[in-house]
Write a protein that holds these residues in place. Structure first.
Motif, PDB file in Angstrom:
ATOM      1  N   ASP A   6       0.833  -1.204   0.000  1.00 24.66           N
ATOM      2  CA  ASP A   6       0.000   0.000   0.000  1.00 24.66           C
ATOM      3  C   ASP A   6       0.872   1.260   0.000  1.00 24.66           C
ATOM      4  O   ASP A   6       0.593   2.229  -0.723  1.00 24.66           O
ATOM      5  CB  ASP A   6      -0.925   0.014   1.224  1.00 24.66           C
ATOM      6  CG  ASP A   6      -2.044  -1.012   1.125  1.00 24.66           C
ATOM      7  OD1 ASP A   6      -2.294  -1.518   0.015  1.00 24.66           O
ATOM      8  OD2 ASP A   6      -2.673  -1.307   2.165  1.00 24.66           O
ATOM      9  N   VAL A  22      -8.599   6.192  -5.809  1.00 22.39           N
ATOM     10  CA  VAL A  22      -8.505   5.129  -4.816  1.00 22.39           C
ATOM     11  C   VAL A  22      -9.729   4.226  -4.952  1.00 22.39           C
ATOM     12  O   VAL A  22     -10.872   4.699  -4.886  1.00 22.39           O
ATOM     13  CB  VAL A  22      -8.424   5.706  -3.391  1.00 22.39           C
ATOM     14  CG1 VAL A  22      -8.408   4.583  -2.351  1.00 22.39           C
ATOM     15  CG2 VAL A  22      -7.176   6.579  -3.242  1.00 22.39           C
ATOM     16  N   VAL A  24     -11.941   1.047  -3.528  1.00 25.42           N
ATOM     17  CA  VAL A  24     -12.191   0.374  -2.258  1.00 25.42           C
ATOM     18  C   VAL A  24     -13.134  -0.803  -2.497  1.00 25.42           C
ATOM     19  O   VAL A  24     -14.300  -0.605  -2.870  1.00 25.42           O
ATOM     20  CB  VAL A  24     -12.807   1.351  -1.226  1.00 25.42           C
ATOM     21  CG1 VAL A  24     -12.890   0.681   0.138  1.00 25.42           C
ATOM     22  CG2 VAL A  24     -12.004   2.648  -1.148  1.00 25.42           C
ATOM     23  N   HIS A  25     -12.642  -2.007  -2.265  1.00 29.31           N
ATOM     24  CA  HIS A  25     -13.477  -3.186  -2.487  1.00 29.31           C
ATOM     25  C   HIS A  25     -14.375  -3.448  -1.281  1.00 29.31           C
ATOM     26  O   HIS A  25     -14.152  -2.932  -0.184  1.00 29.31           O
ATOM     27  CB  HIS A  25     -12.619  -4.410  -2.801  1.00 29.31           C
ATOM     28  CG  HIS A  25     -11.857  -4.958  -1.636  1.00 29.31           C
ATOM     29  ND1 HIS A  25     -12.419  -5.809  -0.717  1.00 29.31           N
ATOM     30  CD2 HIS A  25     -10.562  -4.799  -1.230  1.00 29.31           C
ATOM     31  CE1 HIS A  25     -11.519  -6.158   0.198  1.00 29.31           C
ATOM     32  NE2 HIS A  25     -10.383  -5.549  -0.088  1.00 29.31           N
ATOM     33  N   PRO A  31      -8.640  -6.443  -3.654  1.00 25.19           N
ATOM     34  CA  PRO A  31      -8.282  -5.299  -4.498  1.00 25.19           C
ATOM     35  C   PRO A  31      -8.106  -5.666  -5.974  1.00 25.19           C
ATOM     36  O   PRO A  31      -8.371  -4.840  -6.854  1.00 25.19           O
ATOM     37  CB  PRO A  31      -6.951  -4.823  -3.897  1.00 25.19           C
ATOM     38  CG  PRO A  31      -7.016  -5.222  -2.461  1.00 25.19           C
ATOM     39  CD  PRO A  31      -7.754  -6.530  -2.459  1.00 25.19           C
ATOM     40  N   TRP A  53      -8.043  -4.044   2.469  1.00 26.08           N
ATOM     41  CA  TRP A  53      -8.435  -3.938   3.870  1.00 26.08           C
ATOM     42  C   TRP A  53      -7.259  -4.461   4.702  1.00 26.08           C
ATOM     43  O   TRP A  53      -6.383  -5.169   4.162  1.00 26.08           O
ATOM     44  CB  TRP A  53      -9.678  -4.793   4.121  1.00 26.08           C
ATOM     45  CG  TRP A  53     -10.955  -4.267   3.527  1.00 26.08           C
ATOM     46  CD1 TRP A  53     -11.089  -3.533   2.372  1.00 26.08           C
ATOM     47  CD2 TRP A  53     -12.279  -4.447   4.044  1.00 26.08           C
ATOM     48  NE1 TRP A  53     -12.417  -3.253   2.145  1.00 26.08           N
ATOM     49  CE2 TRP A  53     -13.165  -3.795   3.157  1.00 26.08           C
ATOM     50  CE3 TRP A  53     -12.787  -5.096   5.169  1.00 26.08           C
ATOM     51  CZ2 TRP A  53     -14.541  -3.784   3.361  1.00 26.08           C
ATOM     52  CZ3 TRP A  53     -14.164  -5.086   5.372  1.00 26.08           C
ATOM     53  CH2 TRP A  53     -15.031  -4.428   4.488  1.00 26.08           C
ATOM     54  N   PHE A  82      -8.249   3.175   5.807  1.00 25.53           N
ATOM     55  CA  PHE A  82      -8.250   3.879   4.524  1.00 25.53           C
ATOM     56  C   PHE A  82      -8.018   5.370   4.699  1.00 25.53           C
ATOM     57  O   PHE A  82      -7.352   6.006   3.870  1.00 25.53           O
ATOM     58  CB  PHE A  82      -9.565   3.619   3.781  1.00 25.53           C
ATOM     59  CG  PHE A  82      -9.558   2.338   3.001  1.00 25.53           C
ATOM     60  CD1 PHE A  82      -8.982   2.270   1.747  1.00 25.53           C
ATOM     61  CD2 PHE A  82     -10.111   1.178   3.526  1.00 25.53           C
ATOM     62  CE1 PHE A  82      -8.957   1.094   1.025  1.00 25.53           C
ATOM     63  CE2 PHE A  82     -10.092  -0.011   2.819  1.00 25.53           C
ATOM     64  CZ  PHE A  82      -9.516  -0.052   1.561  1.00 25.53           C
ATOM     65  N   VAL A  95     -12.405   8.819  -4.902  1.00 24.44           N
ATOM     66  CA  VAL A  95     -12.577   7.548  -4.196  1.00 24.44           C
ATOM     67  C   VAL A  95     -13.775   6.814  -4.797  1.00 24.44           C
ATOM     68  O   VAL A  95     -14.864   7.391  -4.910  1.00 24.44           O
ATOM     69  CB  VAL A  95     -12.771   7.742  -2.680  1.00 24.44           C
ATOM     70  CG1 VAL A  95     -13.001   6.398  -1.990  1.00 24.44           C
ATOM     71  CG2 VAL A  95     -11.562   8.438  -2.067  1.00 24.44           C
ATOM     72  N   GLY A  97     -15.931   3.160  -4.541  1.00 21.39           N
ATOM     73  CA  GLY A  97     -16.122   1.965  -3.733  1.00 21.39           C
ATOM     74  C   GLY A  97     -17.358   1.194  -4.141  1.00 21.39           C
ATOM     75  O   GLY A  97     -18.332   1.757  -4.644  1.00 21.39           O
ATOM     76  N   GLY A 101     -17.385  -1.309   0.307  1.00 15.82           N
ATOM     77  CA  GLY A 101     -16.437  -0.300  -0.156  1.00 15.82           C
ATOM     78  C   GLY A 101     -17.127   1.007  -0.507  1.00 15.82           C
ATOM     79  O   GLY A 101     -16.561   2.084  -0.346  1.00 15.82           O
ATOM     80  N   LEU A 104     -17.673   2.699   2.774  1.00 11.25           N
ATOM     81  CA  LEU A 104     -16.399   3.286   3.209  1.00 11.25           C
ATOM     82  C   LEU A 104     -16.074   4.544   2.406  1.00 11.25           C
ATOM     83  O   LEU A 104     -15.579   5.534   2.967  1.00 11.25           O
ATOM     84  CB  LEU A 104     -15.276   2.255   3.065  1.00 11.25           C
ATOM     85  CG  LEU A 104     -15.361   1.066   4.030  1.00 11.25           C
ATOM     86  CD1 LEU A 104     -14.486  -0.078   3.545  1.00 11.25           C
ATOM     87  CD2 LEU A 104     -14.962   1.478   5.443  1.00 11.25           C
ATOM     88  N   ALA A 105     -16.359   4.528   1.108  1.00  5.15           N
ATOM     89  CA  ALA A 105     -16.110   5.707   0.273  1.00  5.15           C
ATOM     90  C   ALA A 105     -16.924   6.895   0.763  1.00  5.15           C
ATOM     91  O   ALA A 105     -16.432   8.029   0.809  1.00  5.15           O
ATOM     92  CB  ALA A 105     -16.444   5.389  -1.189  1.00  5.15           C
TER      93      ALA A 105
END
Length: 281
Positions: A6, A22, A24-25, A31, A53, A82, A95, A97, A101, A104-105
């Motif tokens: 990372d 970026v 985000v899965h 990823p 993660w 993240f 970002v 996701g 994800g 999270l985004a």
């Protein structure tokens, strides 16, 4: 995915001076599920970053051999992970996701950490109230056993077919399952399930942050896991933000829309949105 890997991606993105993208899965993916997207965004002039993660294995094969690597990860822990990575970038990133994800985004956007955000079939945040039957069925492999909170839980093919690959052929569903599906931590699903009863839920999104930036929500029309009702409720919660907030539905698409044979249409939809603001980045 190692912290060193990372860090190298962050350094590489900083060295080029381009706007980072970026990816985000979500649960049951790695990823590597974003690699085709990363190539498209790189060609469009962005610097793709595909972080994992915490403790994500490098490959699907390794993930299946060591499912315990996923156990115990919570939404708050992963969001902070993240946030730390994004904080190492010299430019605020785009970002993007999918599923958890996507949640999270939106959390990162609500912290003012992204310059533009795309949340694809995002897991619901606190305050998103619909409880579609199909979502409950998709989450059942985890939620039916309280002990799964602390475990990593794989999906059987039939479970993957229902929750991810219901809108593709049986043959493609099997190929997606073999290529991409890995175990996932149970904790985030439990956290999402009780979010509206827990005032301290880690699934909170600051929908009013003035520096949230532009946000696009993408919904797959046939998604069982995160159907339109959930994505649209998330849109309505955020539509009053001073930043641009938009929603689009992809006809005939299920939860696997980022990895199945129609991935490019979704990728181009996301890219078109973020490019509209590229001049301001």
């Amino acid at each position: 995915m190692s912290a060193e890997h990372d860090r190298q991606q962050i350094e590489q993105a900083n060295a080029g001076g381009r706007v980072p993208a970026v990816f985000v899965h979500g649960l049951w993916l790695l990823p590597s599920s974003w690699e085709r997207w990363a190539a498209v965004f790189a060609e469009a002039g962005f610097a793709p970053v595909l972080p994992g993660w915490p403790d994500d294995p490098e490959t699907v094969a390794e993930a299946k051999e060591h499912p315990e690597a996923f156990a115990g990860k919570t939404v708050g822990q992963v969001a902070d992970h993240f946030a730390g990575l994004v904080g190492g970038l010299t430019r605020r990133p785009v970002v993007i996701g999918h599923s958890f994800g996507g949640l999270l985004a939106q959390i990162l956007a609500g912290r003012g950490l992204s310059c533009a955000t795309v949340a694809i079939d995002p897991a619901p945040f606190q305050g998103v109230l619909p409880l579609p039957i199909s979502s409950l069925r998709a989450a059942a492999p985890v939620l039916t056993n309280p002990a799964n909170y602390h475990r990593a839980v794989p999906l059987t093919f039939d479970q993957f077919r229902y929750s991810f690959a219901n809108a593709v052929s049986e043959e493609e569903a099997k190929e997606l399952y073999e290529t991409f599906a890995v175990p996932a931590p149970g904790a985030p699903l439990f956290q999402a399930a009780v979010a509206n009863f827990n005032p301290w839920s880690e699934t909170k999104v600051d929908t009013e942050h003035p520096d949230r930036g532009p946000l696009l929500l993408i919904s797959g029309e046939k998604d069982h896991t995160v159907p339109w009702a959930l994505t649209n409720a998330a849109y309505k919660k955020q539509a009053h933000n001073p930043g641009v907030t938009e929603i689009v539905e992809m006809p005939g698409r299920g939860h696997a829309l980022t990895i199945d044979s129609g991935w490019r249409e979704v990728c181009d939809t996301a890219l078109t949105f973020v490019r509209r603001f590229a001049g301001e980045l």
